[in-house]
Design an enzyme around this catalytic site. Sequence first.
Site, PDB file in Angstrom:
ATOM      1  N   ASN A   8     -20.036 -29.236  94.134  1.00 38.23           N
ATOM      2  CA  ASN A   8     -18.682 -29.332  94.684  1.00 38.23           C
ATOM      3  C   ASN A   8     -18.713 -28.766  96.100  1.00 38.23           C
ATOM      4  OD1 ASN A   8     -15.988 -29.206  95.318  1.00 38.23           O
ATOM      5  ND2 ASN A   8     -15.499 -27.562  93.871  1.00 38.23           N
ATOM      6  N   GLY A 168     -16.476 -18.165  94.163  1.00 37.50           N
ATOM      7  CA  GLY A 168     -16.669 -17.769  95.561  1.00 37.50           C
ATOM      8  C   GLY A 168     -16.701 -16.272  95.786  1.00 37.50           C
TER       9      GLY A 168
HETATM   10  P1  PGA Z   1     -18.678 -21.233  93.759  1.00 43.31           P
HETATM   11  O1  PGA Z   1     -17.540 -22.307  93.448  1.00 43.31           O
HETATM   12  O2  PGA Z   1     -19.942 -21.730  93.139  1.00 43.31           O
HETATM   13  O3  PGA Z   1     -18.754 -21.192  95.261  1.00 43.31           O
HETATM   14  O4  PGA Z   1     -18.227 -19.930  93.181  1.00 43.31           O
HETATM   15  C1  PGA Z   1     -17.490 -22.978  92.227  1.00 43.31           C
HETATM   16  C2  PGA Z   1     -16.344 -23.939  92.234  1.00 43.31           C
HETATM   17  O5  PGA Z   1     -15.280 -23.613  92.798  1.00 43.31           O
HETATM   18  O6  PGA Z   1     -16.456 -25.057  91.699  1.00 43.31           O
END
Ligand code: PGA
Length: 247
Positions: A8, A168
């Site tokens: 993503n 995140g």
């Molecule tokens: P992240 O995001 O791996 O950056 O924590 C995952 C997501 O929001 O699909």
Amino acid sequence: MSRLFVANWKMNSTRAAAKSWAAALGARIGARAPESDLVVSPPYTVLAEAADPRGRWSLGAQNVSQHRDGAYTGEVSAAMLADAGCRFVIVGHSERRRHFGDTGSVLAAKLARAREAGLVPIYCVGETEEERAEGLQSEVLAAQMEALLEEAADAPLVVAYEPVWAIGTGRAATSGDAARARETLAGLLDGRAGVRILYGGSVTRANAAELLAGSGMDGFLVGGASLDPDSFAAIAGIGGIGGAGRP
Ligand code: PGA
């Protein structure tokens, strides 16, 4: 069912960056079809550049309009996504729930539009830090899963458990947390077949192997770490050298 790893990209990438990402992942995979299913969900503007003409990964969109067509300036319909080569679409990501008001009835409509266009939804659920602290995780997941009640029971589906506090933040859930959430979701799915349950939230090449083995999840939805094709490949266990879990 084979495992599934979804990149993503969120609101990142240019056409040039998408092209080099695709070239790098293609080189990592080589000629053999990967053992797991791979999906990349780039911004709409770089779908063409992120695609693999050899079909070693599929395209997904990050969002879809709840409407079929018409006077909805700025929106992109499910039929348009299918026409642009998408097979999957992320529905109900926590960032959409939080910033854009994607809630129950809107999400149910988005799921319906995705189905009409033959797209497989990657439906995201997960509790916030506060909800977790108050012991409300199961209730929150149950409420979020209600958007799926109108679905045909045999339609292929991906559910992603993405605790908001892990997205995140660099603070991934433990494999125990993910295993418990998986059990809750499996219960809510009530024996529905053909569903893959993924974990998402700060997955990296350093924690992927342990998380996957310890949680029983069917794969990951990867945000930040998916922008680097080598990290994404390592998380998905591709490439001989590397492989999930290598730092
Ligand atoms: P992240 O995001 O791996 O950056 O924590 C995952 C997501 O929001 O699909």
